[in-house]
Design a protein around this motif. Structure first.
Motif, PDB file in Angstrom:
ATOM      1  N   SER A  44      -2.305  18.523  -3.518  1.00  0.00           N
ATOM      2  CA  SER A  44      -1.638  18.002  -2.311  1.00  0.00           C
ATOM      3  C   SER A  44      -2.474  17.004  -1.513  1.00  0.00           C
ATOM      4  O   SER A  44      -2.109  16.660  -0.392  1.00  0.00           O
ATOM      5  CB  SER A  44      -1.192  19.145  -1.389  1.00  0.00           C
ATOM      6  N   CYS A  45      -3.582  16.526  -2.065  1.00  0.00           N
ATOM      7  CA  CYS A  45      -4.379  15.508  -1.384  1.00  0.00           C
ATOM      8  C   CYS A  45      -3.674  14.155  -1.476  1.00  0.00           C
ATOM      9  O   CYS A  45      -2.879  13.926  -2.391  1.00  0.00           O
ATOM     10  CB  CYS A  45      -5.769  15.402  -2.011  1.00  0.00           C
ATOM     11  N   PRO A  46      -3.986  13.244  -0.552  1.00  0.00           N
ATOM     12  CA  PRO A  46      -3.386  11.909  -0.627  1.00  0.00           C
ATOM     13  C   PRO A  46      -3.937  11.114  -1.808  1.00  0.00           C
ATOM     14  O   PRO A  46      -5.117  11.202  -2.131  1.00  0.00           O
ATOM     15  CB  PRO A  46      -3.779  11.263   0.698  1.00  0.00           C
ATOM     16  N   VAL A  47      -3.067  10.355  -2.454  1.00  0.00           N
ATOM     17  CA  VAL A  47      -3.439   9.470  -3.551  1.00  0.00           C
ATOM     18  C   VAL A  47      -2.973   8.066  -3.171  1.00  0.00           C
ATOM     19  O   VAL A  47      -1.791   7.744  -3.298  1.00  0.00           O
ATOM     20  CB  VAL A  47      -2.795   9.913  -4.890  1.00  0.00           C
TER      21      VAL A  47
ATOM     22  N   ALA B   4       6.581   7.575  -3.407  1.00  0.00           N
ATOM     23  CA  ALA B   4       5.507   7.549  -2.409  1.00  0.00           C
ATOM     24  C   ALA B   4       5.974   8.157  -1.088  1.00  0.00           C
ATOM     25  O   ALA B   4       7.135   8.010  -0.697  1.00  0.00           O
ATOM     26  CB  ALA B   4       5.027   6.113  -2.178  1.00  0.00           C
ATOM     27  N   ARG B   5       5.057   8.835  -0.406  1.00  0.00           N
ATOM     28  CA  ARG B   5       5.382   9.381   0.919  1.00  0.00           C
ATOM     29  C   ARG B   5       5.466   8.281   1.966  1.00  0.00           C
ATOM     30  O   ARG B   5       6.240   8.374   2.908  1.00  0.00           O
ATOM     31  CB  ARG B   5       4.326  10.398   1.336  1.00  0.00           C
ATOM     32  N   ARG B   6       4.628   7.238   1.817  1.00  0.00           N
ATOM     33  CA  ARG B   6       4.642   6.097   2.741  1.00  0.00           C
ATOM     34  C   ARG B   6       4.461   4.824   1.932  1.00  0.00           C
ATOM     35  O   ARG B   6       3.856   4.829   0.864  1.00  0.00           O
ATOM     36  CB  ARG B   6       3.501   6.197   3.769  1.00  0.00           C
TER      37      ARG B   6
ATOM     38  N   VAL C 245       0.870  -1.173   0.000  1.00  0.00           N
ATOM     39  CA  VAL C 245       0.000   0.000   0.000  1.00  0.00           C
ATOM     40  C   VAL C 245       0.905   1.221   0.000  1.00  0.00           C
ATOM     41  O   VAL C 245       1.744   1.387   0.899  1.00  0.00           O
ATOM     42  CB  VAL C 245      -0.941   0.012   1.223  1.00  0.00           C
ATOM     43  N   LEU C 246       0.752   2.043  -1.024  1.00  0.00           N
ATOM     44  CA  LEU C 246       1.590   3.226  -1.176  1.00  0.00           C
ATOM     45  C   LEU C 246       0.716   4.472  -1.082  1.00  0.00           C
ATOM     46  O   LEU C 246      -0.427   4.474  -1.558  1.00  0.00           O
ATOM     47  CB  LEU C 246       2.307   3.220  -2.525  1.00  0.00           C
ATOM     48  N   LEU C 247       1.256   5.516  -0.487  1.00  0.00           N
ATOM     49  CA  LEU C 247       0.536   6.769  -0.346  1.00  0.00           C
ATOM     50  C   LEU C 247       1.347   7.871  -1.014  1.00  0.00           C
ATOM     51  O   LEU C 247       2.454   8.198  -0.578  1.00  0.00           O
ATOM     52  CB  LEU C 247       0.305   7.088   1.133  1.00  0.00           C
TER      53      LEU C 247
END
Length: 104
Positions: A34-37, A74-76, A25-27
């Protein structure tokens, strides 16, 4: 949310004979608003490097932006074993009630 990468799709990955597949799972962050995808990718490998080098197609549900990024962008990034339930597996009923999470 959209995705296209080898071994990555919105459907279900069939289990290998030697075990259950992994879900990555990638964020990501939308470059426009700037919303999460979020993005889920199946793989037969647990290591994140396998997915980090893939080019993934992304789409923001908020503003409609679409583009591509390597998994490394990805941020996370989380990895988990995706348990493939047997049809008569009694532990699945426990999980549906919230012991390990909720199925929807």
């Amino acid at each position: 949310m959209g995705l296209e990468a080898p071994g990555s799709y919105a459907g279900c990955m069939k289990p290998k004979k030697n075990g259950d597949p992994f879900v990555h799972v990638l964020l990501f962050e939308c470059v426009d608003c700037s919303c999460p995808v979020p993005l889920a990718v199946t793989s037969d490998a647990r290591n994140i490097e396998d997915v980090d080098v893939r080019t993934l197609k992304l789409q923001c549900d908020n503003c409609g932006w679409s583009g591509a990024s390597e998994g490394l962008g990805a941020r996370r990034h989380w990895v988990d074993v995706w348990k493939v339930w047997e049809e008569n597996d009694a532990s699945r009923e426990v999980s549906k009630r919230g012991a390990r999470g909720t199925f929807k």
